[in-house]
Write a protein that holds these residues in place. Structure first.
Motif, PDB file in Angstrom:
ATOM      1  N   GLY A 174       1.180  -1.634   0.348  1.00  0.00           N
ATOM      2  CA  GLY A 174       0.104   0.131   0.227  1.00  0.00           C
ATOM      3  C   GLY A 174       0.752   1.223  -0.157  1.00  0.00           C
ATOM      4  O   GLY A 174       2.215   1.520   0.587  1.00  0.00           O
TER       5      GLY A 174
ATOM      6  N   THR B 282       1.024   6.619   3.222  1.00  0.00           N
ATOM      7  CA  THR B 282      -0.115   8.180   3.368  1.00  0.00           C
ATOM      8  C   THR B 282       0.112   9.530   4.308  1.00  0.00           C
ATOM      9  O   THR B 282      -0.797  10.494   4.252  1.00  0.00           O
ATOM     10  CB  THR B 282      -1.700   7.537   3.508  1.00  0.00           C
ATOM     11  OG1 THR B 282      -1.841   6.725   4.750  1.00  0.00           O
ATOM     12  CG2 THR B 282      -2.965   7.018   2.222  1.00  0.00           C
TER      13      THR B 282
ATOM     14  N   ASN C 189      -0.748   4.055   6.539  1.00  0.00           N
ATOM     15  CA  ASN C 189      -0.787   3.104   5.126  1.00  0.00           C
ATOM     16  C   ASN C 189      -2.275   3.021   4.891  1.00  0.00           C
ATOM     17  O   ASN C 189      -2.964   3.277   5.260  1.00  0.00           O
ATOM     18  CB  ASN C 189       0.519   2.136   5.635  1.00  0.00           C
ATOM     19  CG  ASN C 189       0.654   1.825   3.880  1.00  0.00           C
ATOM     20  OD1 ASN C 189       0.251   1.444   3.035  1.00  0.00           O
ATOM     21  ND2 ASN C 189       1.903   1.215   3.443  1.00  0.00           N
ATOM     22  N   LYS C 190      -1.921   2.885   3.164  1.00  0.00           N
ATOM     23  CA  LYS C 190      -3.246   3.165   2.838  1.00  0.00           C
ATOM     24  C   LYS C 190      -3.450   1.022   2.872  1.00  0.00           C
ATOM     25  O   LYS C 190      -4.732   0.874   2.834  1.00  0.00           O
ATOM     26  CB  LYS C 190      -3.284   2.935   1.002  1.00  0.00           C
ATOM     27  CG  LYS C 190      -3.999   4.090   0.876  1.00  0.00           C
ATOM     28  CD  LYS C 190      -4.496   4.104  -1.043  1.00  0.00           C
ATOM     29  CE  LYS C 190      -4.547   5.653  -1.009  1.00  0.00           C
ATOM     30  NZ  LYS C 190      -4.664   5.820  -2.331  1.00  0.00           N
ATOM     31  N   ASP C 191      -2.374  -0.165   3.382  1.00  0.00           N
ATOM     32  CA  ASP C 191      -2.826  -0.872   3.823  1.00  0.00           C
ATOM     33  C   ASP C 191      -3.616  -1.164   5.175  1.00  0.00           C
ATOM     34  O   ASP C 191      -3.306  -2.087   6.122  1.00  0.00           O
ATOM     35  CB  ASP C 191      -1.556  -1.613   3.691  1.00  0.00           C
ATOM     36  CG  ASP C 191      -0.431  -1.750   4.421  1.00  0.00           C
ATOM     37  OD1 ASP C 191      -0.668  -0.183   5.780  1.00  0.00           O
ATOM     38  OD2 ASP C 191       0.750  -2.725   4.314  1.00  0.00           O
ATOM     39  N   ARG C 192      -3.885  -0.543   5.603  1.00  0.00           N
ATOM     40  CA  ARG C 192      -4.681  -0.184   6.808  1.00  0.00           C
ATOM     41  C   ARG C 192      -3.908  -0.171   8.359  1.00  0.00           C
ATOM     42  O   ARG C 192      -4.380  -0.699   9.225  1.00  0.00           O
ATOM     43  CB  ARG C 192      -5.337  -1.436   7.212  1.00  0.00           C
ATOM     44  CG  ARG C 192      -6.917  -1.010   5.831  1.00  0.00           C
ATOM     45  CD  ARG C 192      -7.670  -2.735   5.609  1.00  0.00           C
ATOM     46  NE  ARG C 192      -8.480  -2.730   4.851  1.00  0.00           N
ATOM     47  CZ  ARG C 192      -9.107  -3.669   4.864  1.00  0.00           C
ATOM     48  NH1 ARG C 192      -9.855  -4.918   5.135  1.00  0.00           N
ATOM     49  NH2 ARG C 192     -10.184  -3.680   3.746  1.00  0.00           N
TER      50      ARG C 192
ATOM     51  N   HIS D 136      -8.799   1.259  11.071  1.00  0.00           N
ATOM     52  CA  HIS D 136      -8.866   1.507  10.396  1.00  0.00           C
ATOM     53  C   HIS D 136      -8.857   0.597   8.004  1.00  0.00           C
ATOM     54  O   HIS D 136      -8.467   0.605   7.606  1.00  0.00           O
ATOM     55  CB  HIS D 136      -7.653   2.772   9.737  1.00  0.00           C
ATOM     56  CG  HIS D 136      -7.131   3.579  10.836  1.00  0.00           C
ATOM     57  ND1 HIS D 136      -8.383   4.160  11.578  1.00  0.00           N
ATOM     58  CD2 HIS D 136      -6.031   3.616  11.495  1.00  0.00           C
ATOM     59  CE1 HIS D 136      -7.982   4.833  13.249  1.00  0.00           C
ATOM     60  NE2 HIS D 136      -6.651   4.168  12.574  1.00  0.00           N
TER      61      HIS D 136
ATOM     62  N   GLY E 264      -7.521   2.978   5.474  1.00  0.00           N
ATOM     63  CA  GLY E 264      -6.197   2.712   5.190  1.00  0.00           C
ATOM     64  C   GLY E 264      -6.426   3.928   6.448  1.00  0.00           C
ATOM     65  O   GLY E 264      -7.581   5.155   6.520  1.00  0.00           O
TER      66      GLY E 264
ATOM     67  N   SER F 285      -5.132   7.798   8.118  1.00  0.00           N
ATOM     68  CA  SER F 285      -5.165   9.746   7.322  1.00  0.00           C
ATOM     69  C   SER F 285      -4.078  10.735   7.851  1.00  0.00           C
ATOM     70  O   SER F 285      -4.141  11.604   7.691  1.00  0.00           O
ATOM     71  CB  SER F 285      -6.524  10.013   6.926  1.00  0.00           C
ATOM     72  OG  SER F 285      -7.562   9.383   8.404  1.00  0.00           O
TER      73      SER F 285
ATOM     74  N   GLY G 102      -8.840   7.498  10.552  1.00  0.00           N
ATOM     75  CA  GLY G 102      -8.437   6.922   9.254  1.00  0.00           C
ATOM     76  C   GLY G 102      -9.471   8.048   8.482  1.00  0.00           C
ATOM     77  O   GLY G 102     -10.327   8.351   8.947  1.00  0.00           O
ATOM     78  N   GLU G 103      -9.710   7.442   6.985  1.00  0.00           N
ATOM     79  CA  GLU G 103     -10.798   7.693   6.535  1.00  0.00           C
ATOM     80  C   GLU G 103     -11.938   7.577   6.842  1.00  0.00           C
ATOM     81  O   GLU G 103     -12.900   7.798   5.698  1.00  0.00           O
ATOM     82  CB  GLU G 103      -9.436   7.116   4.890  1.00  0.00           C
ATOM     83  CG  GLU G 103      -8.648   7.429   4.142  1.00  0.00           C
ATOM     84  CD  GLU G 103      -8.796   9.275   3.546  1.00  0.00           C
ATOM     85  OE1 GLU G 103      -9.783   9.634   3.126  1.00  0.00           O
ATOM     86  OE2 GLU G 103      -7.684   9.129   3.395  1.00  0.00           O
TER      87      GLU G 103
END
Length: 497
Positions: A330, A333, A349-352, A371, A374, A376, A389-390
Motif C-alpha cells: 500500500g 499516506t 498506510n493505505k494497507d490499514r 482503519h 486506510g 489518514s 482513518g479515512e
C-alpha cells in the motif's frame, strides 16, 4: 538538632568532609539512593534532602523546566507531585477519563481545513469564515479573525482552502488565491494574492514565515526587522506542488521542502533549485520535516520494478539518503517525524496499518492494524500513538504493548490529529464540500449536521478547567469508574440527577 546551614562537616565513614564536597558526591545519586542515604543518620538525612539535589532531579526528569530553585520551598515534594500527576494523566488517557467537547460553528457550513498549536484550534469553512477556539480555557473563548473585504467583494465568499496557526500567527488561504496573515485580533496584518489556486501552504513552527505554492511557483513571505511583510524568496519549479513544509529552527533565511509529483525540492535562498530526491514515475505520497531531516513516502510500481513502497529519510544538510524503510504494497499516506520521540518515526498506510520505525535500525518496531479505508493522520509520543482513518475512526494505542486502548467514530475522514500530555484534538473533515441535498432552500444559512464535519477536543487532566465546560446539570454523580466504559464525565441513566 543540627540544621542544614549549621553543618560544616559531614561524617563520611571514617573521615569528615565539608558540606559542599559531600553535596557534590550526592549529586551523582538517583531518587532511590538518596532515600536510602536519608536513613543512615540525621546529618545524612539533611544532606540527602537538600533542595539543590531535588531541584536538579526535577530538571533532569523534565519537570518545571522554566522555574528557578527559589520558586519552591520543597523540591522533593514538587517532584513527587509531578510524577503523581503524570501517572494520573497516563491512567486517564488509557481509560478515557476526562471531558470531551465538540467545536462547532453552524454558520460556517462545511469544514474545509483545521490546524492547531498548543491547544488553540483554527478552522476554515466553505462560507469563507475562519474560526478560532482556545481549548485551554474552560469556555473556549478566542478572538474572532476577520479578513477585510473591499467594496468589490460582494456575493458569496470563496471557500477557505488552507488554515495554519503557530504561537504568534494565523494564516488562511482561499480558493481564489487570496492569503490573509492574521494576528490574534480583528484586523489582518498582511494580505497577498496568487494568480492561480493555492496548492499548498506552510507556516513555520515558530516565528512568522509563510510559504505558499501556486502553479509552478513557491513564495516565501516574512516580515522584516521593522515589521513590514515582504516576499523574501520566490522559487520557480517544474511541477505542481503536493506537499510543502518549512524546516524548523533554521537560522538565517528560511528553508522550504516541497514535494511536487515525483520530485522533492530543497529550496534555499543560496541554492534555489536544489533537488533532494527524484525518481521518474515514483510520486511522493506524504512528507514531514524535522530540523535536520526530511521523511517522505514514495509510491513505486511493484508489479514492474519488484520494489515495494517505502519511506525515505534524507539529511537536509548533506542531501544524502540516510535510510530506506518499510516494505509495503500500500501507499504511505501520512508520516510524522517532527513530533515523534528522538530516532523514531510513525507512518500510516493505505494497507490499514500504522507502523513505527526506529531510524537507527531502519526496521519496523511495531505494526498496528486498524482503519478499514486506510490511515489518514498519525502522531506518537514515548508510549502511545493516536491514529485517524479515512473511515472516520480515531484510535489510541499503547505501542509498547501493541494494543488498542480505545477508539471513537465520527462521520468523514480524520484529517487532523494533535495531542500533548493532557489534551487531544481531532478533526473529521468532509471530502465533499458541495454535497447534494445539503440545504433544503438555496438561502439556508446552515448545512445539515451530517455533511458539516466536526472537531473534537478531549481533556484528560484533572486540574484543567476544561472539565468544567460540561454543564453542572449534565455532570455525572457516579463515583465508580468501572460502572461504564466511556468515562467522559457525562450523566448516564443510573445516575441520580
Amino acid at each position: 538538632t543540627p540544621k542544614w546551614n549549621e553543618i560544616n562537616e559531614v561524617p563520611f565513614f571514617d573521615i569528615q568532609l565539608p558540606y559542599e564536597l559531600a553535596l557534590k558526591i550526592f549529586q551523582y545519586l538517583g531518587k532511590t539512593e538518596l532515600g536510602r542515604c536519608a536513613q543512615v543518620s540525621r546529618t545524612w538525612k539533611i544532606l540527602a534532602e537538600d533542595e539543590v539535589l531535588w531541584y536538579r532531579l526535577c530538571q533532569q526528569e523534565g519537570y518545571l523546566l522554566d522555574t528557578s530553585i527559589s520558586d519552591r520551598s520543597c523540591w522533593k515534594l514538587a517532584l513527587k507531585n509531578c510524577r503523581a500527576r503524570e501517572r494520573t494523566l497516563k491512567t486517564n488517557w488509557k481509560n478515557r477519563i476526562g471531558g470531551v467537547s465538540q467545536l462547532q460553528y453552524e454558520l460556517g457550513k462545511i469544514l474545509c481545513d483545521v490546524h492547531s498549536c498548543d491547544g488553540v484550534v483554527i478552522a476554515g469553512y466553505t462560507s469563507g469564515e475562519v474560526r478560532l477556539w482556545d481549548t485551554r480555557t474552560w469556555d473556549y473563548t478566542a478572538p474572532i479573525l476577520e479578513p477585510v473585504h473591499g467594496p468589490g467583494d460582494a456575493g458569496p465568499r470563496p471557500h477557505v482552502s488552507f488554515v495554519r496557526i503557530n504561537s504568534s500567527l494565523a494564516v488562511a488561504a482561499y480558493e481564489d488565491g487570496n492569503i490573509w496573515n492574521l494576528m490574534f485580533g480583528r484586523e489582518p496584518i498582511h494580505h497577498y494574492q496568487h494568480n492561480q489556486r493555492i496548492q499548498a501552504l506552510a507556516l513555520g513552527s515558530e516565528g512568522a514565515t509563510v510559504a505558499t505554492a501556486s502553479g509552478f511557483e513557491v513564495k516565501v513571505e516574512s516580515p522584516n526587522d521593522r515589521g513590514f511583510w515582504q516576499t523574501t524568496e520566490t522559487f520557480e519549479i517544474q511541477k505542481l506542488v503536493n506537499f510543502l513544509n518549512l524546516v524548523p529552527d533554521v537560522t538565517g533565511s528560511p528553508v522550504t521542502v516541497a514535494a511536487a509529483e515525483d520530485v522533492v525540492y530543497l529550496l534555499k535562498a543560496e541554492d534555489p533549485g536544489k533537488i533532494l530526491h527524484s525518481v521518474y514515475g515514483q510520486p511522493v505520497t506524504c512528507l514531514d520535516v524535522s530540523a535536520h531531516e526530511a521523511a517522505f513516502g514514495v509510491k513505486t510500481f511493484g508489479w514492474l520494478l519488484n520494489e515495494p513502497n517505502q519511506i525515505l529519510l534524507y539529511n537536509l544538510e548533506t542531501s544524502q539518503c540516510l535510510k530506506k524503510m518499510g516494505n509495503s504494497i500500500g501507499d504511505f499516506t501520512c508520516v510524522n517525524l517532527q513530533n515523534s520521540p528522538p530516532n523514531m518515526l510513525v507512518t500510516g498506510n493505505k494497507d490499514r496499518r500504522v507502523r513505527v520505525f526506529d531510524l537507527r535500525k531502519s526496521e519496523s518496531l511495531c505494526s498496528l492494524y486498524a482503519h478499514q479505508l486506510g490511515v489518514s493522520a498519525v502522531q506518537m509520543d514515548d508510549w502511545k500513538i493516536v491514529s485517524g482513518g479515512e473511515e472516520g475512526l480515531v484510535c489510541v494505542w499503547d505501542h509498547r504493548m501493541g494494543t488498542k486502548l480505545w477508539e471513537m467514530y465520527a462521520r468523514h475522514p480524520v484529517r487532523h490529529i494533535w495531542f500533548n500530555s493532557h489534551s487531544l484534538i481531532t478533526a473529521n473533515i468532509p471530502d465533499e464540500k458541495n454535497p447534494r441535498g445539503a440545504s433544503i432552500v438555496a438561502d439556508d444559512l446552515t448545512t445539515h449536521r451530517k455533511h458539516r464535519g466536526i472537531i473534537y477536543a478531549y481533556e484528560f487532566s484533572v486540574d484543567q478547567l476544561a472539565v468544567e465546560s460540561i454543564l453542572p446539570i449534565c455532570r455525572s454523580s457516579y463515583d465508580e469508574v468501572t460502572g461504564y466504559n466511556y468515562n467522559i464525565g457525562l450523566a448516564v441513566p443510573y445516575d441520580s440527577i
